[in-house]
Write a protein that holds these residues in place. Structure first.
Motif, PDB file in Angstrom:
ATOM      1  N   ARG A 151      -7.624   9.729  -5.494  1.00  0.00           N
ATOM      2  CA  ARG A 151      -6.845  10.726  -4.752  1.00  0.00           C
ATOM      3  C   ARG A 151      -5.994  11.570  -5.695  1.00  0.00           C
ATOM      4  O   ARG A 151      -5.456  11.041  -6.678  1.00  0.00           O
TER       5      ARG A 151
ATOM      6  N   TYR B 178       0.817  -1.227   0.000  1.00  0.00           N
ATOM      7  CA  TYR B 178       0.000   0.000   0.000  1.00  0.00           C
ATOM      8  C   TYR B 178       0.847   1.272   0.000  1.00  0.00           C
ATOM      9  O   TYR B 178       0.342   2.340   0.340  1.00  0.00           O
TER      10      TYR B 178
ATOM     11  N   ILE C  47      -2.880  -0.209  -4.598  1.00  0.00           N
ATOM     12  CA  ILE C  47      -2.951   0.888  -5.565  1.00  0.00           C
ATOM     13  C   ILE C  47      -3.104   0.285  -6.956  1.00  0.00           C
ATOM     14  O   ILE C  47      -2.323  -0.572  -7.374  1.00  0.00           O
TER      15      ILE C  47
ATOM     16  N   GLU D  84      -9.747  14.110  -2.468  1.00  0.00           N
ATOM     17  CA  GLU D  84     -10.083  12.687  -2.335  1.00  0.00           C
ATOM     18  C   GLU D  84     -11.560  12.491  -2.636  1.00  0.00           C
ATOM     19  O   GLU D  84     -12.402  13.261  -2.185  1.00  0.00           O
TER      20      GLU D  84
ATOM     21  N   CYS E 100      -7.418   3.306  -6.123  1.00  0.00           N
ATOM     22  CA  CYS E 100      -7.068   2.318  -5.105  1.00  0.00           C
ATOM     23  C   CYS E 100      -8.219   1.338  -4.928  1.00  0.00           C
ATOM     24  O   CYS E 100      -9.384   1.638  -5.243  1.00  0.00           O
TER      25      CYS E 100
ATOM     26  N   ASP F 185      -9.548   0.565  -2.312  1.00  0.00           N
ATOM     27  CA  ASP F 185     -10.466   1.044  -1.275  1.00  0.00           C
ATOM     28  C   ASP F 185     -11.563   1.947  -1.845  1.00  0.00           C
ATOM     29  O   ASP F 185     -12.272   2.635  -1.111  1.00  0.00           O
TER      30      ASP F 185
ATOM     31  N   THR G  37      -4.078   8.804  -8.042  1.00  0.00           N
ATOM     32  CA  THR G  37      -4.074   7.345  -7.897  1.00  0.00           C
ATOM     33  C   THR G  37      -5.497   6.827  -7.739  1.00  0.00           C
ATOM     34  O   THR G  37      -6.369   7.528  -7.232  1.00  0.00           O
TER      35      THR G  37
ATOM     36  N   HIS H 238      -2.574   5.306   1.410  1.00  0.00           N
ATOM     37  CA  HIS H 238      -3.549   4.361   0.859  1.00  0.00           C
ATOM     38  C   HIS H 238      -3.830   3.250   1.870  1.00  0.00           C
ATOM     39  O   HIS H 238      -2.930   2.835   2.613  1.00  0.00           O
TER      40      HIS H 238
END
Length: 475
Positions: free
Chosen positions: A200, A155, A178, A212, A194, A196, A192, A174
């Motif tokens: 971002r 991460y 990623i 974000e 991710c 999740d 980026t 993160h």
């Protein structure tokens, strides 16, 4: 909004895709079957690099662009990694330097000799160790020489200064793997996606998250900066599991400017943006289609142009840098398509139909060239600078004068029971064990030959000494 809006006046409305003839393709390549969502291909004006299927360790081919046709099964490979290679990227300023990352947690820098490989390459110019888990992505900084970003399954994003061969910054914001990294034009911002489900925008030198977005309705997979337009484009999946794209304002990620559904297929959508023509290309993994759009700064922002269709599914796509295109044919983009089932790499040229043979200045503005705008120390010190631009009018003839010099590191050692563990690393795979065995056999054979030669020389010297003793002394 319909994903096929009305046509409008555009010089790129009739752009079409042209597949290269079979003799200009690359055939017989054992393309990797790894399911990692990457392109597994990188291309520049001199070489084509493709990640290949290999037993034990990871490898990739590097083929000179003029060497088209069928590639021999025993063609030399770059095979220094101990795990599968997950990503490869050419240095944008030095055309024989390539970075690779692997499941063995390392990032490696390779120098390809003039004319390509003559034998297998196992020794990297530089080995970078800093991640604790496998490394899935590498990206070169767009304006600074010898600055490399790597993203791992730990991460973390590490920023490497290759002048010293060490990580100089770590981005640790993160909470999951990623999926994608993209820079704006001058490299002052990094965006980026991710696992999740968050998008971002990051200031890379400080690691500070500037914006974000929590993408619950649009699960983002890939992201790309749209040049200097202060826009981001993401591809992902909607709540109804349809493929979708979204356009964002990079300074306000609270809500996308537009969201548009593409189709109901399940493959990943790879976005490619050409800042010179403001064209966006969407290529689906596992299908043979490439859709292209024109991006504008005003509504409707996204205008559908055309679609290139092919029955052969693509695993990934490499993209030729702008200065490697054929301007005499009005070529504005070139893909290198990986067709795994056929072991084939297929060039696809996107061409603007023009009657005139003269240089078309309206479709070839000044474009980023092969000279870096900054040194690593300047960029790390906080300086931002736009890319050094070049004209394509005379065709691409100028070769970069940049030379990569690997830093000299002090030899580190970890001695246990009188054995240096870093010098004597035990083999991890059967393939590596066999390679080590044959290397030792060669070393033993060479030492035996040297020993036999020295024995002969000793006997000769003994005879000469005996002759000198037996000869009568001169009066």
């Amino acid at each position: 909004m319909s994903w096929r809006p009305q046509y409008r006046s555009s010089k790129f409305r009739n752009v079409y895709g042209k597949v290269a003839n079979r003799e200009h393709c690359f055939d017989g390549i054992p393309i990797t079957k790894n399911v990692h969502d990457n392109h597994f291909c990188a291309v520049n004006t001199r070489f084509l690099a493709i990640v290949t299927e290999s037993a034990g360790g990871g490898s990739f081919l590097v083929i000179p662009l003029e060497q088209t046709g069928r590639i021999e099964p025993n063609y030399p490979k770059v095979c220094g990694h101990q795990g599968n290679v997950l990503d490869i990227k050419w240095n944008p300023f030095i055309d024989n330097i390539i970075a690779s990352c692997s499941e063995d947690t390392s990032v490696r820098i390779w120098e390809i000799p003039e004319g390509g490989l003559k034998r297998n390459m196992t020794e990297a110019l530089l080995e970078l160790h800093g991640h604790s888990r496998r490394v899935g992505l590498v990206e070169w900084h767009p304006t600074t020489n010898n600055i490399l970003f790597s993203a791992g399954y730990d991460y973390k994003v590490l920023i490497w200064n290759l002048d010293v061969g060490e990580p100089v910054k770590m981005i640790d914001c993160h909470s999951d793997v990623i999926l994608c990294m993209s820079f704006n034009t001058d490299g002052s911002l990094l965006t980026t996606t991710c696992k999740d489900k968050k998008l971002r925008v990051i200031e890379p030198r400080s690691g500070r998250v500037l914006q974000e977005a929590n993408c619950k309705n649009h699960r983002v997979n890939r992201v790309v900066f749209l040049g200097n337009m202060k826009r981001l484009l993401t591809t992902g999946v909607s709540r109804w599991n349809t493929r979708q794209i979204a356009l964002w304002d990079q300074e306000d990620l609270s809500m996308p400017l537009i969201e548009e559904e593409i189709d109901g297929l399940s493959g990943l959508l790879f976005p490619f943006y050409d800042a010179d023509t403001h064209m966006l290309y969407l290529a689906g993994k596992g299908d043979g289609n490439i859709r292209y759009y024109e991006i504008s700064s005003e509504k409707p922002f996204l205008s559908y142009l055309m679609e290139f269709r092919s029955p052969a599914p693509q695993k990934g796509l490499g993209v030729m840098p702008k200065h490697g295109l054929d301007v005499s044919a009005c070529e504005v983009f070139r893909f290198y398509k990986l067709v795994t089932l056929k072991g084939l790499i297929e060039p696809i040229s996107m061409i603007v139909p023009r009657r005139s043979d003269s240089y078309q200045e309206d479709i070839y503005p000044m474009t980023p060239g092969t000279e870096p705008a900054l040194t690593p120390d300047e960029w790390l010190g906080g300086i931002n600078r736009d890319p050094v631009l070049m004209s394509l009018k005379e065709g691409y003839k100028k070769s970069s004068k940049m030379v990569f010099k690997a830093p000299i590191k002090e030899k580190k050692s970890v001695v246990v029971n009188g054995i240096d563990l870093l010098e004597n690393v035990p083999p991890r795979t059967e393939n590596e064990l066999l390679r080590m065995f044959f290397r030792q056999q060669d070393e033993i054979r060479r030492m035996k030959e040297e020993l036999a030669q020295k024995d002969i020389r000793i006997r000769q010297l003994q005879l000469e000494l005996k002759n000198l003793r037996n000869s009568p002394k001169n009066c």
